[in-house]
Design a protein around this motif. Sequence first.
Motif, PDB file in Angstrom:
ATOM      1  N   ASP A 196      43.865  53.203  10.851  1.00  0.00           N
ATOM      2  CA  ASP A 196      43.737  54.550  11.106  1.00  0.00           C
ATOM      3  C   ASP A 196      42.476  55.118  10.430  1.00  0.00           C
ATOM      4  O   ASP A 196      42.373  54.840   9.118  1.00  0.00           O
ATOM      5  CB  ASP A 196      44.697  55.394  11.612  1.00  0.00           C
ATOM      6  CG  ASP A 196      44.893  56.342  10.407  1.00  0.00           C
ATOM      7  OD1 ASP A 196      44.481  57.486  10.264  1.00  0.00           O
ATOM      8  OD2 ASP A 196      45.667  55.662   9.415  1.00  0.00           O
ATOM      9  N   ASP A 254      48.691  56.478  19.437  1.00  0.00           N
ATOM     10  CA  ASP A 254      48.055  56.932  18.300  1.00  0.00           C
ATOM     11  C   ASP A 254      46.595  56.766  18.289  1.00  0.00           C
ATOM     12  O   ASP A 254      45.827  57.491  18.936  1.00  0.00           O
ATOM     13  CB  ASP A 254      48.806  56.265  16.947  1.00  0.00           C
ATOM     14  CG  ASP A 254      48.616  57.070  15.631  1.00  0.00           C
ATOM     15  OD1 ASP A 254      47.702  58.086  15.796  1.00  0.00           O
ATOM     16  OD2 ASP A 254      49.027  56.484  14.666  1.00  0.00           O
ATOM     17  N   ASN A 255      46.265  55.795  17.449  1.00  0.00           N
ATOM     18  CA  ASN A 255      44.651  55.622  17.399  1.00  0.00           C
ATOM     19  C   ASN A 255      43.965  54.697  18.482  1.00  0.00           C
ATOM     20  O   ASN A 255      44.415  53.947  18.909  1.00  0.00           O
ATOM     21  CB  ASN A 255      44.497  55.125  15.807  1.00  0.00           C
ATOM     22  CG  ASN A 255      45.252  55.756  14.918  1.00  0.00           C
ATOM     23  OD1 ASN A 255      45.055  56.844  14.849  1.00  0.00           O
ATOM     24  ND2 ASN A 255      45.986  55.145  14.064  1.00  0.00           N
ATOM     25  N   PHE A 289      43.340  64.243  14.378  1.00  0.00           N
ATOM     26  CA  PHE A 289      43.611  63.089  13.117  1.00  0.00           C
ATOM     27  C   PHE A 289      42.495  62.109  13.059  1.00  0.00           C
ATOM     28  O   PHE A 289      42.866  60.824  13.071  1.00  0.00           O
ATOM     29  CB  PHE A 289      45.317  62.776  13.119  1.00  0.00           C
ATOM     30  CG  PHE A 289      46.215  63.654  12.978  1.00  0.00           C
ATOM     31  CD1 PHE A 289      46.361  64.773  13.602  1.00  0.00           C
ATOM     32  CD2 PHE A 289      46.708  63.623  11.577  1.00  0.00           C
ATOM     33  CE1 PHE A 289      47.372  65.889  13.265  1.00  0.00           C
ATOM     34  CE2 PHE A 289      47.663  64.609  11.100  1.00  0.00           C
ATOM     35  CZ  PHE A 289      48.157  65.546  11.996  1.00  0.00           C
ATOM     36  N   SER A 291      41.062  59.681  14.505  1.00  0.00           N
ATOM     37  CA  SER A 291      40.982  58.498  15.180  1.00  0.00           C
ATOM     38  C   SER A 291      41.806  58.454  16.623  1.00  0.00           C
ATOM     39  O   SER A 291      41.984  57.290  17.247  1.00  0.00           O
ATOM     40  CB  SER A 291      41.242  57.188  14.433  1.00  0.00           C
ATOM     41  OG  SER A 291      42.231  57.141  13.436  1.00  0.00           O
ATOM     42  N   ASP A 292      42.657  59.654  16.853  1.00  0.00           N
ATOM     43  CA  ASP A 292      43.737  59.485  17.856  1.00  0.00           C
ATOM     44  C   ASP A 292      42.738  59.400  19.394  1.00  0.00           C
ATOM     45  O   ASP A 292      41.754  59.916  19.337  1.00  0.00           O
ATOM     46  CB  ASP A 292      44.558  60.564  17.864  1.00  0.00           C
ATOM     47  CG  ASP A 292      45.815  60.547  16.928  1.00  0.00           C
ATOM     48  OD1 ASP A 292      45.602  59.787  15.931  1.00  0.00           O
ATOM     49  OD2 ASP A 292      46.821  61.202  17.105  1.00  0.00           O
TER      50      ASP A 292
HETATM   51 MG    MG Z   1      46.335  58.718  14.309  1.00  0.00          MG
END
Ligand code: MG
Length: 486
Positions: A196, A254-255, A289, A291-292
Motif C-alpha cells: 500500500d 483496501d488498496n 489512506f 491508496s484506498d
Molecule cells: Mg489502505
Amino acid sequence: HDTKTPPYATSDKTSFAYISARDRWPVIITGAIDDVFRTLSESNDAEKNAEGKRIIEDLVALKYELQHDRKLSPIRDDGTPDVALYNHELEALGTPSWFNVPWLFSECYLYKRMSTSFSMSQHWKSYDVFARQKNDTFRSSRPAVYEIATRFKDLVNGLAAKTEEAANKTPEEHEEAQRLLFVEMCEICLWGNATDLSLLTSLSYEDIQKLQGAKARKESEKNILANDLQQAYDTLKKARDEGKKERRVDIVLDNSGFELYVDLILASYLLTSGLATLVVLHPKSIPWFVSDVLPSDFASILGALANPKGFFAASSTPAAEDGKDAAASSSSTAAAPLSDAEAADISFVFSQLAQHHAEGELLLRPNRFWTHGGSFWRLPASDPELHEDLKTSELVIFKGDLNYRKLTGDAMWDPTTPFTEAIGPLGPGSGVNVMALRTCKADVVVGLQPGLDEELRAREGGGGDSGSRKWAWSGQYAVVSYSGGK
Ligand code: MG
Ligand code: F6P
C-alpha cells in the motif's frame, strides 16, 4: 460502543502511531501539495487555478498544524453528514492536539480534513489527489499482474474443462485440490496488501516485484502468524453443499492498483468455483489512506485491464521524471511493450470480470460508514442498515491493515486475545461471519500463540526491549483471522 481497552495514541513514543504522525504524515501531505501544483501547472483555467492555490494553502496550514502540535480544528461543513460526527468526536476527546490523540481517529481525521479542502471547491470537487500515485504503482506491478493473470487463466480453464486429471482423482483428492486452490487464491489476495502507498512511499520497482511474485508468496507462508483460512473455506463450502441459492461474499476493500487486482481475481475465482454466487465490493467514498479504492479506481482498473498494451506500455510521466515517485520512475526504464501472449492473458481476466459484472454477480456498494473516524465496534449501533446487509453474506472479508485496526478498535490488546473477543460487537452472535486478511503495518495484533510476540520482538529489527512492537510495522508478517458470527 467502543472497547474498554485503551487505543494506541500518537503520544506513545514507542508506538508506530508516533512515528506515523511525526515522519509519515508530513510526507503524505507534501505529496498531495505537489500533486495539486502539478495539476495546476497543466491547466489554463484561471478559476480552477485560483481555487487550486487556496487548496494548497489549506494543505500547507494542515501540515503546519500537525508539525507544531496544534489542536485538531473542527472540520468545515462540506454538506456531508459525517462532518458532524468528526466534530462531535473532537469535542468528546477534549479538542486534542496532534501528538496527544488516539491514532485511529486522528489518521481518519487527517484524510477527512484533506478531502474537505477539495469537496468545498467548485472545480476540484471530485479530484482524487492520490490518483496519479495509484496508477503509477499499478503500472509498476506489471510482471506480477501478468504472472497472476496466467495462473488465473489456467485455473479457470481447469475448473471449466474438468480435465482428465480431475476425472481421475478420488473425491478426497478432488476436495483437497479445491481446498488448496482456495488457500492459494486467498494468499495471493492477502499478500497483495503488502504494497500500500501510505506506508511504502520509497519502494523501488524491483522491491514491488519481489513482494508480488509466486516465489515470494511461498517464502512468506511461514510469516502468516495466525491462519484461519480453513474455517472460512468450511463456511463457504457448507453453504455450497447445502445448495443455498444465493451465496454472497463481501469484500471490504483496501488498496487500489495491485491489491484491487488480486481482490478481483479472488472474487472471480469464488464465482467460477461456485463458492459464491454474488460478490459485493465495498470501496471508500473519499480519497483515503493514500491508496484506498474509490469507485473511480474500480473503473480505472477495468479500463487498464481492457487495454493492457496501452496501459502498461505508457512511458515515463512527468512525476517519474522529477524523481518524486521511486516506483514510477523506475517503471519508466522497464517498459518494454507487452507481448501478444501477455496482453491476451490480462485481457482474459478483464473478460471474466466484465462477464461477472454484466451478469450482476459482481457489485460495488459504497457506504460512507467506511470513512468515518471510529472503529467497527460501532457498526451495529451506528449503521444498523449496513449491519443487516452484511448479515445476509456468507462471509465478509476485511482487507488490509486499517480495516483490521478498525475491527479490533486499534486497541492495546494483549496479543494472545482471541480475535473473536477483540472485534467486540462484530464477533460471535453478531450474525456476521468475518475474515480479516491483513499484513501487519501497525502495533495492534491479536490471536497469537503465547510467546510468539516475544519471539518476534527478539528477532533482528523486531523491537527487542525498546518497548516497540517493530516486527509488526513493515507488512512482512500477516494474520488471517476468522470469526463465525452466526
Ligand atoms: Mg489502505
Ligand atoms: O501503519 C501504517 C499504515 O499506513 C497505517 O496508517 C494504516 O493503518 C495502514 O498502514 C494502511 O495500510 P492498509 O492499506 O493495509 O490499510
